[in-house]
Every structure is written in structure tokens, then in C-alpha cells.
Design an enzyme around this catalytic site. Structure first.
Site, PDB file in Angstrom:
ATOM      1  N   ILE A  12      -5.842  11.234  24.978  1.00 36.33           N
ATOM      2  CA  ILE A  12      -6.524  11.347  26.266  1.00 36.33           C
ATOM      3  C   ILE A  12      -7.079  12.765  26.441  1.00 36.33           C
ATOM      4  O   ILE A  12      -8.208  12.961  26.903  1.00 36.33           O
ATOM      5  CB  ILE A  12      -5.561  10.988  27.421  1.00 36.33           C
ATOM      6  CG1 ILE A  12      -5.099   9.537  27.281  1.00 36.33           C
ATOM      7  CG2 ILE A  12      -6.213  11.217  28.773  1.00 36.33           C
ATOM      8  CD1 ILE A  12      -3.940   9.146  28.193  1.00 36.33           C
ATOM      9  N   SER A 116       2.411   7.927  35.083  1.00 33.06           N
ATOM     10  CA  SER A 116       2.293   6.638  34.403  1.00 33.06           C
ATOM     11  C   SER A 116       2.705   5.503  35.327  1.00 33.06           C
ATOM     12  O   SER A 116       3.559   5.683  36.210  1.00 33.06           O
ATOM     13  CB  SER A 116       3.221   6.646  33.184  1.00 33.06           C
ATOM     14  OG  SER A 116       3.402   5.344  32.684  1.00 33.06           O
ATOM     15  N   TYR A 140      11.601   7.215  30.082  1.00 32.52           N
ATOM     16  CA  TYR A 140      10.224   7.713  30.139  1.00 32.52           C
ATOM     17  C   TYR A 140       9.681   7.651  31.575  1.00 32.52           C
ATOM     18  O   TYR A 140       9.202   8.650  32.122  1.00 32.52           O
ATOM     19  CB  TYR A 140       9.332   6.908  29.182  1.00 32.52           C
ATOM     20  CG  TYR A 140       7.859   7.174  29.365  1.00 32.52           C
ATOM     21  CD1 TYR A 140       7.319   8.431  29.079  1.00 32.52           C
ATOM     22  CD2 TYR A 140       6.988   6.178  29.829  1.00 32.52           C
ATOM     23  CE1 TYR A 140       5.959   8.689  29.251  1.00 32.52           C
ATOM     24  CE2 TYR A 140       5.638   6.427  30.001  1.00 32.52           C
ATOM     25  CZ  TYR A 140       5.132   7.679  29.713  1.00 32.52           C
ATOM     26  OH  TYR A 140       3.784   7.926  29.894  1.00 32.52           O
ATOM     27  N   LYS A 144       8.680  10.766  34.353  1.00 36.22           N
ATOM     28  CA  LYS A 144       7.390  10.917  35.046  1.00 36.22           C
ATOM     29  C   LYS A 144       7.612  11.040  36.561  1.00 36.22           C
ATOM     30  O   LYS A 144       6.975  11.839  37.228  1.00 36.22           O
ATOM     31  CB  LYS A 144       6.473   9.729  34.724  1.00 36.22           C
ATOM     32  CG  LYS A 144       5.982   9.712  33.273  1.00 36.22           C
ATOM     33  CD  LYS A 144       5.084  10.896  32.999  1.00 36.22           C
ATOM     34  CE  LYS A 144       4.514  10.909  31.606  1.00 36.22           C
ATOM     35  NZ  LYS A 144       3.735  12.100  31.295  1.00 36.22           N
ATOM     36  N   ASN A 169      -2.731   1.135  31.379  1.00 37.83           N
ATOM     37  CA  ASN A 169      -2.786   1.181  29.904  1.00 37.83           C
ATOM     38  C   ASN A 169      -4.121   1.743  29.423  1.00 37.83           C
ATOM     39  O   ASN A 169      -5.153   1.121  29.635  1.00 37.83           O
ATOM     40  CB  ASN A 169      -2.564  -0.219  29.341  1.00 37.83           C
ATOM     41  CG  ASN A 169      -1.166  -0.710  29.648  1.00 37.83           C
ATOM     42  OD1 ASN A 169      -0.778  -0.791  30.818  1.00 37.83           O
ATOM     43  ND2 ASN A 169      -0.405  -0.999  28.619  1.00 37.83           N
ATOM     44  N   ARG A 281      10.677  -8.333  25.191  1.00 42.04           N
ATOM     45  CA  ARG A 281      11.415  -7.083  25.027  1.00 42.04           C
ATOM     46  C   ARG A 281      12.058  -6.727  26.358  1.00 42.04           C
ATOM     47  O   ARG A 281      11.413  -6.838  27.404  1.00 42.04           O
ATOM     48  CB  ARG A 281      10.454  -5.945  24.664  1.00 42.04           C
ATOM     49  CG  ARG A 281      10.322  -5.711  23.184  1.00 42.04           C
ATOM     50  CD  ARG A 281       9.497  -4.492  22.916  1.00 42.04           C
ATOM     51  NE  ARG A 281       8.279  -4.453  23.720  1.00 42.04           N
ATOM     52  CZ  ARG A 281       7.173  -3.820  23.370  1.00 42.04           C
ATOM     53  NH1 ARG A 281       7.141  -3.172  22.225  1.00 42.04           N
ATOM     54  NH2 ARG A 281       6.102  -3.810  24.138  1.00 42.04           N
TER      55      ARG A 281
HETATM   56  N1  NAD Z   1      -1.835   6.576  26.522  1.00 44.10           N
HETATM   57  C1  NAD Z   1      -1.453   5.923  27.610  1.00 44.10           C
HETATM   58  O1  NAD Z   1      -1.686   4.699  27.743  1.00 44.10           O
HETATM   59  C2  NAD Z   1      -0.745   6.655  28.728  1.00 44.10           C
HETATM   60  C3  NAD Z   1      -0.368   5.914  29.875  1.00 44.10           C
HETATM   61  C4  NAD Z   1       0.285   6.599  30.913  1.00 44.10           C
HETATM   62  C5  NAD Z   1       0.528   7.956  30.821  1.00 44.10           C
HETATM   63  N2  NAD Z   1       0.169   8.628  29.684  1.00 44.10           N
HETATM   64  C6  NAD Z   1       0.465  10.069  29.622  1.00 44.10           C
HETATM   65  O2  NAD Z   1      -0.700  10.785  29.268  1.00 44.10           O
HETATM   66  C7  NAD Z   1      -0.350  11.944  28.521  1.00 44.10           C
HETATM   67  C8  NAD Z   1      -1.204  11.999  27.267  1.00 44.10           C
HETATM   68  O3  NAD Z   1      -0.984  10.813  26.515  1.00 44.10           O
HETATM   69  P1  NAD Z   1      -1.765  10.507  25.161  1.00 44.10           P
HETATM   70  O4  NAD Z   1      -1.881   9.034  25.070  1.00 44.10           O
HETATM   71  O5  NAD Z   1      -2.977  11.337  25.061  1.00 44.10           O
HETATM   72  O6  NAD Z   1      -0.661  10.978  24.109  1.00 44.10           O
HETATM   73  P2  NAD Z   1      -0.814  11.913  22.807  1.00 44.10           P
HETATM   74  O7  NAD Z   1       0.504  11.840  22.097  1.00 44.10           O
HETATM   75  O8  NAD Z   1      -2.033  11.556  22.046  1.00 44.10           O
HETATM   76  O9  NAD Z   1      -1.005  13.362  23.450  1.00 44.10           O
HETATM   77  C9  NAD Z   1       0.062  14.185  23.834  1.00 44.10           C
HETATM   78  C10 NAD Z   1      -0.301  15.601  23.425  1.00 44.10           C
HETATM   79  O10 NAD Z   1       0.738  16.482  23.851  1.00 44.10           O
HETATM   80  C11 NAD Z   1       1.108  17.336  22.751  1.00 44.10           C
HETATM   81  N3  NAD Z   1       2.526  17.642  22.939  1.00 44.10           N
HETATM   82  C12 NAD Z   1       3.580  16.793  22.881  1.00 44.10           C
HETATM   83  N4  NAD Z   1       4.719  17.450  23.120  1.00 44.10           N
HETATM   84  C13 NAD Z   1       4.373  18.742  23.354  1.00 44.10           C
HETATM   85  C14 NAD Z   1       5.113  19.909  23.655  1.00 44.10           C
HETATM   86  N5  NAD Z   1       6.453  19.885  23.760  1.00 44.10           N
HETATM   87  N6  NAD Z   1       4.442  21.078  23.820  1.00 44.10           N
HETATM   88  C15 NAD Z   1       3.080  21.125  23.706  1.00 44.10           C
HETATM   89  N7  NAD Z   1       2.342  20.050  23.412  1.00 44.10           N
HETATM   90  C16 NAD Z   1       2.975  18.862  23.244  1.00 44.10           C
HETATM   91  C17 NAD Z   1       0.827  16.508  21.508  1.00 44.10           C
HETATM   92  O11 NAD Z   1       0.638  17.293  20.349  1.00 44.10           O
HETATM   93  C18 NAD Z   1      -0.441  15.769  21.924  1.00 44.10           C
HETATM   94  O12 NAD Z   1      -1.594  16.533  21.620  1.00 44.10           O
HETATM   95  C19 NAD Z   1       1.148  11.865  28.273  1.00 44.10           C
HETATM   96  O13 NAD Z   1       1.804  12.697  29.204  1.00 44.10           O
HETATM   97  C20 NAD Z   1       1.478  10.406  28.544  1.00 44.10           C
HETATM   98  O14 NAD Z   1       2.797  10.232  28.999  1.00 44.10           O
HETATM   99  C21 NAD Z   1      -0.460   8.011  28.645  1.00 44.10           C
END
Ligand code: NAD
Length: 326
Positions: A12, A116, A140, A144, A169, A281
């Protein structure tokens, strides 16, 4: 605006960085690259640090002096969080606490947090709106919710304006195939898994065919990553008064079942998606989709892309031969 994006090298985050740059903002990324990719954001400086590293976070915040922080860094699998809760509380909650401390200390004015729909657990009524009492069913979702609350309390003492955005999602890729989600073997996302199955990978496992839904499979709200990124830019720009601070759902309000996703992938691929049906699940809600009227109204934002756009862009991304995509 000068905007610090944590987790900006992730799925994202990399779309968000593109949108921010396109709107003329100055962007800096803090990311430990645990799942993110440097090459996804070639045009911005990246500080490779852990968000829990308080000295580094404080120094970056002081030196860059962001007007806004968008905090995406974290871990995101509900299923994994049940097995490894300590990791989730440590990275997500400690990381947010460290960042908030720096934000308050250095006078950051706007803070946007990636929350989320997992905070709702299994909603009793759908579409679910922000007044619904949160009942997370996984560590998780609980992390949040804890972060949302921390943000609220920090904003009260500092006057920082904030938005906790509860994503549903997130799926899809750039329309031209130039950016998408890098997915390794551990991925649990439905659209990439269905595409991989269509391309000859492992058959897709569908968890539960006996839900009380129209085709028996679970129903979710899939929002295109470009629409989600666009929403952040709009939110950021409108956070100029504390009246808009709060919690907002980001979804389309259009429910889609797992079976409908499979059918959409089959149409895009022109071939079947081999799949097996297994039992439900634990903790998976039968249905979860958003009432995102608040975000539409307050931020004058609306998603422009539908399920077909999600699937066609993902198909283009995953089938592009020039890419090592897990
Ligand atoms: N993808 C989805 O459907 C979704 C849905 C709801 C919420 N989210 C939230 O959106 C955010 C981004 O999700 P995403 O899908 O892009 O995931 P992603 O895993 O692609 O991105 C997460 C990023 O955070 C970095 N990261 C992780 N732990 C870290 C740390 N301790 N220090 C510094 N950097 C760190 C990772 O390297 C990565 O670049 C997350 O917080 C996730 O919980 C995602």
C-alpha cells in the site's frame, strides 16, 4: 506538505508514495524493508530503520520536520498473529508508541494511521459503520484498536489532527502493470492466490463453503489499492481542523464472495482456477463489508474502481514476465 511515510516501501505504501508525489508533496520513507522493496519507490529517500528504534525515529522526525506522518509500518496477518501474538504487539503497538512520542515531541500536525476492519471481528450487521462496537477476534485486530486509542489520547494532549483509517480488503495493482503486490509463498491474500492457482501453482484453498451467504462462501469488501491511496491524500489535505479527526472505514460497500472472486479471475485468465473446499477457519467472519459513508462525506472521496479493475490489474501484474514476483 512534507510527509513521512512509515512502511512506504510496502504494497500500500508504494502506491501511496506515488500518489503523494503526484500531488506535489515532499516524501520521506522510514521502512526496515522486512517485506517492503526499495525498488518499488525509486524516487524518494528511504531511511532503513525499525519503527521501534526510538533514537532513529526521533532523529528522522527532528531532521525532516514532517508536517504529516502516515503510519503503515507493521505486520498484518490475523492468522499469524494468533500464533505469534508477542510479535504483533511488539511491532504494531510498540512501533506506534515510539512514533507517536516522536510526533508529539517534534510538533507534527497531522497523523494518519493504517487501521483495519479486523477491529470489528465478526460484525453482527453489515454494512458495518464506525459506530459499531469494535470486537477484535485476533491479536492483530487488537493491536490496531490499541493503536487507534493511543493515537486519540496523544492527539488530545498535542492538538495533532488525526485519522485512523480502517481498511477493508485491499487488492489490485497499477492499471499499466508497473506496480503491484510482491507476494511470496507465505501470502494469504485471495486475489494473488487465485491468480497463482490459475497459472498452475497450488490449487486455491477455499475456507468454508457452508456460510449463510448466497453461494456459501465468505463475503468481503475489496477495495482497489489506487482508490485507497487516493483516499489518504484526500484525508491528509482535509486534516486542517480537529473536527475531522477520528476513525473512518475505507471500503467500497460492495460485497463480493470468495466464489465471485474466483469467477472474476477465471474470466480475466480465460482458464479455470483449480480449487479445493475445506472447512471454515476459526475467527473468520461469514460476512464483512463497509459502510464508508463517513469518509465519502467528510473527505469528498469515493472509490472509482470495481472488482473487475482489481482482478484485471492484478492479472496483468502477476503475469508480467519481466518481474520476479514470488
Ligand atoms: N493489505 C491489506 O489488505 C490491509 C488491510 C488492512 C490494514 N492494512 C494495514 O496497512 C498497512 C500496510 O499494509 P501492506 O499491505 O502494505 O503490508 P506490507 O507488508 O506490504 O507493508 C508493510 C511495510 O512496513 C514495513 N515494516 C514492517 N515492520 C516494520 C518495522 N518494524 N519497522 C519499519 N518498517 C516495517 C515493511 O517492510 C513493509 O514495507 C499495515 O499496517 C497493515 O496492517 C492492510
Amino acid at each position: 506538505m512534507r510527509v513521512l511515510v512509515t512502511g512506504g516501501a510496502g504494497y500500500i505504501g508504494s502506491f501511496l508514495v506515488r500518489w503523494l508525489l503526484a500531488q506535489g508533496h515532499t516524501v520521506r520513507v522510514l521502512d526496515n524493508l522486512s517485506t517492503g522493496r526499495r525498488e518499488a519507490i525509486p524516487d524518494v529517500p528511504v531511511d532503513v530503520f525499525d519503527v521501534r528504534d526510538s533514537d532513529a525515529v526521533s532523529a528522522i522526525t527532528r531532521n525532516f520536520a514532517p508536517e504529516a506522518i502516515i503510519h503503515l509500518a507493521g505486520v498484518k496477518s490475523s492468522a499469524e498473529s494468533v500464533q505469534r501474538p508477542h510479535v504483533y504487539y511488539d511491532i504494531n503497538v510498540t512501533g506506534t508508541a515510539v512514533l507517536l512520542r516522536a510526533a508529539v515531541l517534534h510538533g507534527v500536525e497531522r497523523f494518519v494511521f493504517s487501521s483495519s476492519c479486523a477491529v470489528y471481528g465478526s460484525p453482527q450487521v453489515c454494512p458495518v459503520d464506525e459506530r459499531t462496537a469494535p470486537r477484535p477476534q485476533s491479536p492483530y485486530g487488537d493491536t490496531k484498536l490499541a493503536c487507534e486509542r493511543m493515537l486519540d489520547w496523544h492527539a488530545r494532549v498535542s492538538g495533532m489532527r488525526f485519522a485512523s483509517l480502517r481498511y477493508f480488503n485491499v487488492a489490485g495493482a497499477a492499471e499499466d502493470g508497473s506496480l503491484g503486490q510482491f507476494t511470496g509463498p507465505e501470502t494469504v491474500q485471495l486475489v494473488p492466490l487465485a491468480i497463482k492457482a490459475a497459472l498452475g501453482g497450488k490449487p486455491l484453498q477455499i475456507f468454508g463453503g457452508d456460510y449463510p451467504t448466497k453461494d456459501g462462501t465468505a463475503v468481503r469488501d475489496y477495495i482497489h489499492v489506487e482508490d485507497l491511496a487516493a483516499a489518504h491524500v484526500r484525508v491528509l489535505e482535509r486534516l486542517d481542523t480537529s473536527e475531522v479527526s477520528g476513525v473512518y472505514n475505507l471500503g467500497t460497500g460492495q460485497p463480493a464472495s470468495v466464489q465471485e472472486i474466483v469467477t472474476a479471475v477465471e474470466e480475466a485468465a480465460g482458464r479455470p482456477v483449480p480449487h479445493t473446499m475445506t472447512c471454515r477457519r476459526a475467527g473468520d467472519p461469514a460476512v464483512s463489508w463497509a459502510d464508508a459513508a463517513q469518509a465519502r462525506q467528510v473527505f469528498d472521496w469515493a472509490p472509482k474502481r470495481d472488482l473487475r479493475d482489481i482482478v484485471s490489474s492484478s492479472w496483468l501484474w502477476h503475469t508480467s514476465s519481466a518481474r520476479s514476483n514470488g
